[in-house]
Design an enzyme around this catalytic site. Structure first.
Site, PDB file in Angstrom:
ATOM      1  N   GLU A  39       7.076  45.073   5.253  1.00  0.00           N
ATOM      2  CA  GLU A  39       6.849  45.976   6.660  1.00  0.00           C
ATOM      3  C   GLU A  39       5.810  46.901   6.410  1.00  0.00           C
ATOM      4  O   GLU A  39       5.120  47.077   7.510  1.00  0.00           O
ATOM      5  CB  GLU A  39       8.217  46.886   6.576  1.00  0.00           C
ATOM      6  CG  GLU A  39       9.307  45.943   6.918  1.00  0.00           C
ATOM      7  CD  GLU A  39       9.304  45.186   8.376  1.00  0.00           C
ATOM      8  OE1 GLU A  39       8.683  45.627   9.099  1.00  0.00           O
ATOM      9  OE2 GLU A  39      10.144  44.194   8.310  1.00  0.00           O
ATOM     10  N   GLN A  44       0.816  47.667  12.214  1.00  0.00           N
ATOM     11  CA  GLN A  44      -0.400  47.412  13.012  1.00  0.00           C
ATOM     12  C   GLN A  44      -1.218  46.093  12.430  1.00  0.00           C
ATOM     13  O   GLN A  44      -2.509  46.133  12.510  1.00  0.00           O
ATOM     14  CB  GLN A  44      -1.337  48.567  12.964  1.00  0.00           C
ATOM     15  CG  GLN A  44      -0.582  49.947  13.494  1.00  0.00           C
ATOM     16  CD  GLN A  44      -0.545  49.744  15.107  1.00  0.00           C
ATOM     17  OE1 GLN A  44      -1.265  50.066  15.788  1.00  0.00           O
ATOM     18  NE2 GLN A  44       0.744  49.306  15.383  1.00  0.00           N
ATOM     19  N   GLY A  83      -7.032  47.015   5.373  1.00  0.00           N
ATOM     20  CA  GLY A  83      -7.168  48.235   6.288  1.00  0.00           C
ATOM     21  C   GLY A  83      -6.071  49.076   6.108  1.00  0.00           C
ATOM     22  O   GLY A  83      -5.156  48.817   5.562  1.00  0.00           O
ATOM     23  N   TYR A 122      10.381  53.577  12.493  1.00  0.00           N
ATOM     24  CA  TYR A 122      10.271  51.833  12.400  1.00  0.00           C
ATOM     25  C   TYR A 122      10.405  51.245  11.027  1.00  0.00           C
ATOM     26  O   TYR A 122      11.541  50.440  11.219  1.00  0.00           O
ATOM     27  CB  TYR A 122       9.071  51.399  13.018  1.00  0.00           C
ATOM     28  CG  TYR A 122       9.012  49.827  12.736  1.00  0.00           C
ATOM     29  CD1 TYR A 122       9.903  48.903  13.369  1.00  0.00           C
ATOM     30  CD2 TYR A 122       8.215  49.384  11.732  1.00  0.00           C
ATOM     31  CE1 TYR A 122       9.821  47.535  13.170  1.00  0.00           C
ATOM     32  CE2 TYR A 122       8.385  47.914  11.229  1.00  0.00           C
ATOM     33  CZ  TYR A 122       9.158  47.142  11.954  1.00  0.00           C
ATOM     34  OH  TYR A 122       9.093  45.862  11.704  1.00  0.00           O
ATOM     35  N   ASP A 140       9.543  48.695  17.331  1.00  0.00           N
ATOM     36  CA  ASP A 140       7.893  48.762  17.066  1.00  0.00           C
ATOM     37  C   ASP A 140       7.341  48.210  18.504  1.00  0.00           C
ATOM     38  O   ASP A 140       7.914  48.192  19.477  1.00  0.00           O
ATOM     39  CB  ASP A 140       7.572  47.472  16.004  1.00  0.00           C
ATOM     40  CG  ASP A 140       7.823  46.244  16.531  1.00  0.00           C
ATOM     41  OD1 ASP A 140       8.691  45.931  17.456  1.00  0.00           O
ATOM     42  OD2 ASP A 140       7.243  45.268  16.104  1.00  0.00           O
ATOM     43  N   CYS A 202       7.494  33.254  30.126  1.00  0.00           N
ATOM     44  CA  CYS A 202       8.794  33.469  30.783  1.00  0.00           C
ATOM     45  C   CYS A 202       9.352  32.031  30.885  1.00  0.00           C
ATOM     46  O   CYS A 202      10.700  31.681  30.921  1.00  0.00           O
ATOM     47  CB  CYS A 202       8.563  34.173  31.962  1.00  0.00           C
ATOM     48  SG  CYS A 202       8.153  35.740  31.987  1.00  0.00           S
TER      49      CYS A 202
END
Length: 358
Positions: A39, A44, A83, A122, A140, A202
């Site tokens: 996690e 990001q 990062g 989160y 999230d 969809c």
DNA sequence: AAGTCGGGGCT
DNA sequence: AGCCCAGACTT
């Protein structure tokens, strides 16, 4: 706006998830430690980017007690290129708290997890629900997007109150017996079907019949997000100093951008060759040769670096107390370099290796 | 509420 | 060239 036919909605979602969930390294054995590491890495960050890091990290740092005492350079090297390096430093802090206060384990409740370094709403929800089966939401970016479309919500999903609103709704409707599958299923819909930056799929969505955005033809323009501030530009001159087959590196400050990672000598602005020579001479360096490298641009979230790079062969070390001279092997195994500077590290390594052949 | 903090892949 | 990604933290 409410979700119509709650029971059927959830059943369709869970059935789809059980048949279509991706096989991911952290899903096969969802222990608290593995779920937590995954996690944090996924914050990001896309699944595909995390994959090569996850098992390597778990092998090097198999449990919380070993994370609590890991060498900082090794820690950064394991995270090099991923990062947001504060994430991994907070993980180490968190591990230390777990050793001191929780017998070397993660606490098993949302509320306790939320108090730990690097764990926000989160991540606390994700770990609590996936690893400990606590029925709490994990909201999230995926969840915000999916629910905006499901409910035709025009609330700005970047606003805190919007997240709070969806947390409340999900807390109420999520199945209390399968919180792990529910939270992951909504995120999986967001990753595979109700995608960002492209038309939502969809036509193959298992929730289409329950989706107000789809039924009203409004899914494609949701969610609403306000514009972000534009980036500023910093010009830099990067100098790769080389002396006796070693490269000069120094550690960046402990706080701020790319904190504690290593970098090369650098100056603000784009300097001319004469300006570079002048500055180096002032510092006591004797330049044997100066080779222009390729210019490069690196884009951060709120900043751009426009870099000119030079390879500089020095005769004398000058006054360079804050630099460490490292070999190619050390460069590759010990010193974590930010991706922005990777092309210059590679240029230096390549030059040193080819020079050895001549 | 706004700013900081990385990197990469897609449109 | 802009968007956003299994966000958290500081001010």
């Amino acid at each position: 706006m409410e979700i119509i036919n709650k029971e059927k909605w959830i059943q369709d979602l869970l059935t789809w998830y059980r048949e279509n969930a991706r096989v991911l390294p952290w899903r096969s054995e969802p222990t608290p430690y593995r779920v937590w590491v995954s996690e944090i890495m996924l914050q990001q960050t896309r699944v595909e980017a995390v994959k090569p890091y996850f098992e390597r990290f778990l092998s090097a740092v198999p449990d919380i007690p070993s994370l609590a005492v890991i060498d900082d350079d090794m820690l950064h090297k394991l995270w090099e290129g991923l990062g947001y390096y504060n994430r991994v430093r907070n993980m180490k802090k968190c591990a230390q708290v777990c050793v001191e206060k929780h017998k070397g384990k993660l606490p098993a409740s949302y509320e306790e997890l939320l108090n730990l370094p690097g764990i926000g709403e989160y991540t606390a929800g994700a770990v609590a629900s996936i690893a400990f089966h606590e029925a709490v939401p994990a909201v999230d970016g995926n969840v915000l997007r999916v629910f905006s479309r499901l409910m035709v919500s025009e609330d700005d999903i970047l606003e805190l109150k919007t997240k709070r609103k969806f947390q409340m709704i999900i807390q109420d409707l999520m199945p209390k017996d399968h919180p792990d599958e529910f939270n992951q299923a909504v995120m999986e819909i967001g990753a595979l079907i109700c995608v960002p930056n492209a038309a939502p799929r969809c036509n193959i969505c298992p929730l289409a019949e329950h989706c107000h955005g789809y039924r009203e033809g409004k899914a494609h323009y949701l969610p609403i997000k306000k514009a972000k501030a534009r980036r500023r530009i910093e010009k830099k001159t990067i100098l790769i100093l080389i002396h006796k087959h070693k490269i000069a590196v120094r550690q960046r400050p402990k706080e701020g951008l790319l904190a504690s990672l290593y970098e090369f000598m650098a100056y603000e602005d784009h300097l001319t060759r004469n300006q570079i020579q002048e500055k180096l001479m002032q510092s006591g360096y004797v330049i044997d040769k100066m080779i222009k490298l390729t210019s490069a641009k690196h884009i951060f979230t709120h900043l751009e670096w426009h870099m000119n790079g030079y390879l500089i062969l020095c005769e004398d070390l000058g006054k360079c107390e804050d630099f460490t001279w490292v070999s190619v092997a050390e460069m590759e195994t010990k010193y974590a370099i930010p991706t922005a500077l990777k092309i210059y590290r590679d240029a230096a390594v390549q030059w040193l290796k080819s020079e050895g052949d001549i």
